[in-house]
Enzyme design. Structure first.
Site, PDB file in Angstrom:
ATOM      1  N   GLY A  11      -7.313  81.351  21.896  1.00 55.71           N
ATOM      2  CA  GLY A  11      -8.698  80.956  21.644  1.00 55.71           C
ATOM      3  C   GLY A  11      -9.044  79.536  22.040  1.00 55.71           C
ATOM      4  O   GLY A  11      -9.990  78.967  21.499  1.00 55.71           O
ATOM      5  N   ASN A  13     -10.268  78.645  24.935  1.00 50.24           N
ATOM      6  CA  ASN A  13     -11.590  78.744  25.578  1.00 50.24           C
ATOM      7  C   ASN A  13     -12.678  78.970  24.524  1.00 50.24           C
ATOM      8  O   ASN A  13     -13.760  78.400  24.619  1.00 50.24           O
ATOM      9  CB  ASN A  13     -11.606  79.874  26.617  1.00 50.24           C
ATOM     10  CG  ASN A  13     -11.013  79.432  27.940  1.00 50.24           C
ATOM     11  OD1 ASN A  13     -11.664  78.735  28.727  1.00 50.24           O
ATOM     12  ND2 ASN A  13      -9.773  79.813  28.200  1.00 50.24           N
ATOM     13  N   ARG A  90      -7.673  93.282  27.522  1.00 48.00           N
ATOM     14  CA  ARG A  90      -7.866  94.718  27.320  1.00 48.00           C
ATOM     15  C   ARG A  90      -8.734  95.272  28.445  1.00 48.00           C
ATOM     16  O   ARG A  90      -9.713  94.637  28.835  1.00 48.00           O
ATOM     17  CB  ARG A  90      -8.583  94.901  25.976  1.00 48.00           C
ATOM     18  CG  ARG A  90      -8.573  96.274  25.480  1.00 48.00           C
ATOM     19  CD  ARG A  90      -9.297  96.443  24.163  1.00 48.00           C
ATOM     20  NE  ARG A  90      -9.670  97.855  24.060  1.00 48.00           N
ATOM     21  CZ  ARG A  90      -8.812  98.818  23.757  1.00 48.00           C
ATOM     22  NH1 ARG A  90      -7.574  98.538  23.463  1.00 48.00           N
ATOM     23  NH2 ARG A  90      -9.207 100.072  23.738  1.00 48.00           N
ATOM     24  N   LEU A  91      -8.348  96.429  28.938  1.00 47.61           N
ATOM     25  CA  LEU A  91      -9.155  97.068  29.979  1.00 47.61           C
ATOM     26  C   LEU A  91     -10.414  97.637  29.349  1.00 47.61           C
ATOM     27  O   LEU A  91     -10.355  98.212  28.257  1.00 47.61           O
ATOM     28  CB  LEU A  91      -8.361  98.199  30.643  1.00 47.61           C
ATOM     29  CG  LEU A  91      -7.190  97.779  31.521  1.00 47.61           C
ATOM     30  CD1 LEU A  91      -6.420  99.010  31.980  1.00 47.61           C
ATOM     31  CD2 LEU A  91      -7.671  96.958  32.715  1.00 47.61           C
ATOM     32  N   ASN A 106     -16.289  86.791  32.270  1.00 48.26           N
ATOM     33  CA  ASN A 106     -14.860  86.649  31.975  1.00 48.26           C
ATOM     34  C   ASN A 106     -14.324  85.385  32.653  1.00 48.26           C
ATOM     35  O   ASN A 106     -14.875  84.933  33.656  1.00 48.26           O
ATOM     36  CB  ASN A 106     -14.117  87.873  32.523  1.00 48.26           C
ATOM     37  CG  ASN A 106     -12.633  87.851  32.221  1.00 48.26           C
ATOM     38  OD1 ASN A 106     -12.210  87.585  31.090  1.00 48.26           O
ATOM     39  ND2 ASN A 106     -11.814  88.117  33.231  1.00 48.26           N
ATOM     40  N   HIS A 108     -10.773  83.895  34.400  1.00 44.77           N
ATOM     41  CA  HIS A 108      -9.477  84.348  34.913  1.00 44.77           C
ATOM     42  C   HIS A 108      -8.726  83.160  35.515  1.00 44.77           C
ATOM     43  O   HIS A 108      -9.316  82.361  36.249  1.00 44.77           O
ATOM     44  CB  HIS A 108      -9.672  85.439  35.963  1.00 44.77           C
ATOM     45  CG  HIS A 108      -8.378  85.991  36.464  1.00 44.77           C
ATOM     46  ND1 HIS A 108      -7.640  86.919  35.770  1.00 44.77           N
ATOM     47  CD2 HIS A 108      -7.656  85.698  37.580  1.00 44.77           C
ATOM     48  CE1 HIS A 108      -6.535  87.191  36.441  1.00 44.77           C
ATOM     49  NE2 HIS A 108      -6.513  86.463  37.541  1.00 44.77           N
TER      50      HIS A 108
HETATM   51  C1  GRF Z   1      -6.970  81.998  29.843  1.00 49.67           C
HETATM   52  O1  GRF Z   1      -6.035  81.462  30.718  1.00 49.67           O
HETATM   53  C2  GRF Z   1      -7.870  82.950  30.576  1.00 49.67           C
HETATM   54  O2  GRF Z   1      -8.027  82.621  31.915  1.00 49.67           O
HETATM   55  C3  GRF Z   1      -7.130  84.249  30.458  1.00 49.67           C
HETATM   56  O3  GRF Z   1      -6.554  84.227  29.194  1.00 49.67           O
HETATM   57  C4  GRF Z   1      -6.322  82.882  28.795  1.00 49.67           C
HETATM   58  C5  GRF Z   1      -6.924  82.720  27.429  1.00 49.67           C
HETATM   59  O4  GRF Z   1      -6.517  81.537  26.814  1.00 49.67           O
HETATM   60  N1  GRF Z   1      -8.039  85.359  30.679  1.00 49.67           N
HETATM   61  P1  GRF Z   1      -7.201  81.118  25.433  1.00 49.67           P
HETATM   62  O5  GRF Z   1      -7.035  82.277  24.471  1.00 49.67           O
HETATM   63  O6  GRF Z   1      -8.642  80.815  25.713  1.00 49.67           O
HETATM   64  O7  GRF Z   1      -6.443  79.919  24.965  1.00 49.67           O
END
Ligand code: GRF
Length: 199
Positions: A11, A13, A90-91, A106, A108
């Site tokens: 979490g 992000n 999750r897909l 999203n 990535h």
């Molecule tokens: C990030 O690297 C994002 O790009 C990927 O999953 C990770 C999530 O990290 N999809 P966090 O849970 O936000 O720390």
């Protein structure tokens, strides 16, 4: 404008999004934070910020689309306009994509379309690329595809490990993801074919 954040893990992000909503940079309200894991660090962060949280246990929803039906039901109950997938591992099914068409974003950890999938950082390192990065993109049914809203490049150093590279990629995510979410919330993301134009 109501947003929902979907997470499965740490979490970090989510934390950046919480902070950017609080400061007014993202002009929206986080209506709910949903996880497919029982006790990820992400839900702790959400609770600490006094946000509503929900754990949807995938075991209770078979086949996969049933999970998405429940998810969409909850999102609608909360009047969610935009869905942010921040480390949601999750897909998703067409049911969810169609319910929130062009409203799911999203993040990535690679420069898509290179290195799709669960190990974007490791795969880039093993491939020997000199530049990788982060991508904020709209979500389509196919994994890690969908129109690209924003990207940031990160140079790979000769002595990088997965951990050191991940640190710099995450820093890139924290820059572009809130900005891309802000653009989507403000209705400034226009899709023309595969391309996103910012108005
Ligand atoms: C990030 O690297 C994002 O790009 C990927 O999953 C990770 C999530 O990290 N999809 P966090 O849970 O936000 O720390």
């Amino acid at each position: 404008m109501n947003i929902a954040v979907l997470c499965s893990g740490n979490g970090t992000n989510l934390q950046v999004i919480i902070d950017k909503v609080k400061s007014g940079y993202i002009p929206a309200r986080i209506a709910i934070v949903i996880s497919d894991k029982a006790q990820p660090r992400a839900l702790e962060r959400a609770k600490k910020a006094r946000l509503e949280t929900l754990f949807l246990n995938p075991k209770n929803f078979k086949p996969r689309e049933e999970f998405d039906r429940e998810l969409v039901k909850k999102l609608r109950e909360k009047n969610v306009d935009i869905v942010v997938m921040a480390g949601f591992i999750r897909l998703v099914t067409p049911y969810f994509i169609e319910a929130y068409k062009d409203k799911i974003i999203n993040i990535h950890p690679s420069l898509l379309p290179a290195f799709k999938g669960a190990h974007g950082i490791r795969d880039a390192l093993e491939c020997g690329v000199k530049v990788t990065g982060a991508t904020a993109h709209l979500v389509e049914e196919e994994l890690d595809s969908g129109p690209i809203v924003m990207q940031k490049a990160v140079k790979v150093k000769e002595n990088d490990t997965e951990e050191t590279l991940a640190q710099r990629i995450h820093a890139a995510e924290y820059k572009i993801f809130p900005e891309a979410i802000k653009l989507l919330v403000e209705g400034r993301v226009k899709i023309e074919g595969r391309r996103v134009k910012i108005s």
